[in-house]
Write a protein that holds these residues in place. Structure first.
Motif, mmCIF file in Angstrom:
data_model
loop_
_atom_site.group_PDB
_atom_site.id
_atom_site.type_symbol
_atom_site.label_atom_id
_atom_site.label_comp_id
_atom_site.label_asym_id
_atom_site.label_seq_id
_atom_site.Cartn_x
_atom_site.Cartn_y
_atom_site.Cartn_z
ATOM 1 N N ASN A 82 51.841 92.491 139.073
ATOM 2 C CA ASN A 82 52.419 93.339 140.111
ATOM 3 C C ASN A 82 51.835 94.746 140.054
ATOM 4 O O ASN A 82 51.440 95.310 141.067
ATOM 5 N N TYR A 97 59.963 92.521 149.040
ATOM 6 C CA TYR A 97 59.343 91.766 147.945
ATOM 7 C C TYR A 97 59.764 92.294 146.576
ATOM 8 O O TYR A 97 60.175 91.519 145.706
ATOM 9 N N TYR A 98 59.694 93.615 146.389
ATOM 10 C CA TYR A 98 59.902 94.187 145.059
ATOM 11 C C TYR A 98 61.371 94.531 144.799
ATOM 12 O O TYR A 98 62.014 93.943 143.940
ATOM 13 N N ALA A 155 62.590 90.124 144.331
ATOM 14 C CA ALA A 155 62.184 90.094 142.919
ATOM 15 C C ALA A 155 63.244 90.701 142.017
ATOM 16 O O ALA A 155 63.598 90.127 140.980
ATOM 17 N N ASN A 156 63.771 91.873 142.399
ATOM 18 C CA ASN A 156 64.645 92.602 141.486
ATOM 19 C C ASN A 156 66.133 92.516 141.796
ATOM 20 O O ASN A 156 66.951 92.955 140.981
ATOM 21 N N TRP A 188 65.393 88.668 139.169
ATOM 22 C CA TRP A 188 65.707 89.336 137.892
ATOM 23 C C TRP A 188 67.121 89.017 137.407
ATOM 24 O O TRP A 188 67.291 88.563 136.264
ATOM 25 N N TYR A 194 59.159 88.239 150.067
ATOM 26 C CA TYR A 194 58.604 87.887 148.751
ATOM 27 C C TYR A 194 57.448 86.905 148.905
ATOM 28 O O TYR A 194 56.360 87.096 148.349
ATOM 29 N N ASN A 196 53.237 87.556 148.446
ATOM 30 C CA ASN A 196 52.422 86.684 147.590
ATOM 31 C C ASN A 196 51.269 86.074 148.381
ATOM 32 O O ASN A 196 50.150 85.946 147.868
ATOM 33 N N HIS A 211 57.300 88.418 139.729
ATOM 34 C CA HIS A 211 56.961 88.916 141.062
ATOM 35 C C HIS A 211 55.994 87.981 141.791
ATOM 36 O O HIS A 211 55.962 87.956 143.022
#
Length: 457
Positions: free
Chosen positions: A9, A79-80, A84-85, A89, A109, A113, A136
């Motif tokens: 990432n 996405y982040y 992802a988070n 996570w 997300y 990618n 990620h």
């Protein structure tokens, strides 16, 4: 020898080679890339407000080509910070109560990618070996396969992998599992994570382990293994020895005076168990009058992901909790807890590890936790400190000289603090030597070589 292509990432591009701020992982991957020649690709950290990312930023340093891409605000949010988070996570850290699923974030997300795959594909040569890192980028191999990329592609997950009953609470768990099955080698931190992954395949009837470390899912056969991540042990030990003369470390030593130092170092995250740790320290001081005014607990906790509401709330909670304990127990000449909410340079951190009589590493769930390994490596062999370690950290599977605790058990952690501070020198040396020997044998270079060797094979 095949070129190596690393995808992550973020890409830790240093201002100069071997800069002191570089962590052990970056050092090992850079060494592998320099040896083989190759590319390190990832997000530049920049957000393009114009709506469309510009071209790849290419920088050549020795044998390594750094290929960085900007992302848009929408990309980063979805996405982040989004999927992802706020989904992957917490699910991987067993926190179903904090997982937030949104179809928009999920779509973002997979879209990012796909975007990474389209930017990476033109850079790939037929015999390149590709190594993708962390949660990620789980779908990246599947996107590359759709584009006709047949290279060997490995994936390493730096965080825990949950059991089936936790993973299946995520609405798109099947797509995530199929994404992992598109790799040739999937690496986890511990054997427990690998077992959880096998159980998820089996429970969902998506695949199974056909023999030790070999899986089948649909028409694909691939390998999985445990590759506990490590540190540059010998170099960090020397680093810590020299850090004792650093001006900031000397000032810290003078300010502590003759008190015993307990140290905790964590990124601000709900998985790290910081509030439970403060409760355990308060219990220890309250119930061990002989240690009152004779011990200082230093908690270094840099801010993390402040744009995510849960992290902002936690930052306030930890600061208020430390303030409450200091207000209740402190005196005019003694502050029980020193709470630092910012980063500390690596030389200073290494020196502080070496000063500390106890390293307090008690995450509620952690893939590995390299702080535990750095604390051990930093110790003075003649007078080493004691590592108090959560049994839910991946490092607990390796560091058999640590005092293992359940971080949810406040009294048990408090008792471990007392035992660590009162431990005889001979026992401290014996415990430290067992852990240090393991870390010297299993350092980050070996971790890197083991994974790449198995991927190439």
């Amino acid at each position: 020898m095949s070129r190596l292509v690393v995808v992550s990432n973020r890409v830790p591009v240093q201002e100069k080679k071997g800069a002191a701020s570089a962590g052990g992982l970056a050092v090992a991957l850079e060494a592998a890339l320099e040896k083989r020649g190759g590319i390190w690709m990832g997000w530049s950290g920049r957000i393009n407000e114009e709506g469309e990312p510009g071209p790849l930023s290419i920088e050549q340093r020795g044998n390594i080509t750094y290929a960085l891409t900007d992302l848009t605000s929408k990309d980063v949010d979805e996405y982040y910070f989004g999927f992802a988070n706020r989904m992957l996570w917490p699910i991987c850290h067993y926190r179903l109560d904090l997982a937030e699923y949104g179809r928009t974030e999920m779509a973002g997300y997979f879209r990012v990618n796909r975007f990474f795959a389209h930017r990476l594909a033109p850079l790939i040569k037929p015999d390149d070996i590709i190594w993708v890192h962390d949660y990620h980028l789980i779908p990246l191999a599947a996107e590359l396969r759709r584009m006709g990329i047949k290279n060997k592609i490995g994936f390493f997950l730096h965080i825990p992998w949950p059991p089936a009953d936790v993973l299946f609470a995520m609405p798109v768990h099947e797509e995530i599992m199929r994404g992992l099955a598109a790799y040739d080698l999937v690496g986890f931190q511990t054997d427990h994570d690998l077992e959880n992954f096998a159980g998820c395949l089996r429970r969902e009837e998506m695949g199974d382990m056909i023999d030790e470390g070999r899986f089948i899912a649909g028409e694909r056969t691939f390998r999985g293994g445990a590759y506990p991540i490590a540190i540059e042990t010998a170099a960090f030990a020397e680093f810590a020895r020299r850090a004792g003369s650093h001006s900031m470390v000397l000032k810290a030593q003078q300010s502590i005076e003759d008190r015993s130092l307990i140290i905790g170092v964590d990124r601000l995250d709900y998985s790290k168990g910081i509030t439970q740790r403060i409760d355990a320290f308060e219990h220890f001081v309250t119930n061990n009058p002989a240690h009152q005014r004779k011990v200082t607990y230093l908690q270094i906790t840099p801010k993390s992901r402040s744009e995510v509401p849960e992290y902002e709330a936690m930052q306030r909670m930890v600061a208020e909790q430390a303030g409450r304990v200091n207000g209740a127990l402190g005196t005019v000449d003694w502050v029980p807890i020193r709470y630092i909410n910012r980063s500390v340079s690596r030389p200073v951190l290494a020196g502080l590890y070496r000063l500390a009589k106890v390293g307090l590493v008690t995450p509620l769930r952690d893939g590995m936790n390299l702080v535990a390994k750095e604390y051990v490596a930093a110790q003075d062999p003649d007078d080493p400190g004691v590592l108090v370690l959560s049994r839910f950290a991946g490092a607990a599977r390796e560091l058999n000289g640590a005092l293992l605790v359940n971080p949810y058990d406040i009294v048990g952690t408090s008792n471990a603090l007392a035992r660590g501070l009162n431990m005889p020198l001979d026992e401290r040396r014996d415990r430290w030597r067992r852990m240090m020997n393991h870390l010297l044998e299993h350092d980050v270079s070996r971790w890197c070589d083991d994974f790449l060797g198995d991927l190439a094979a």
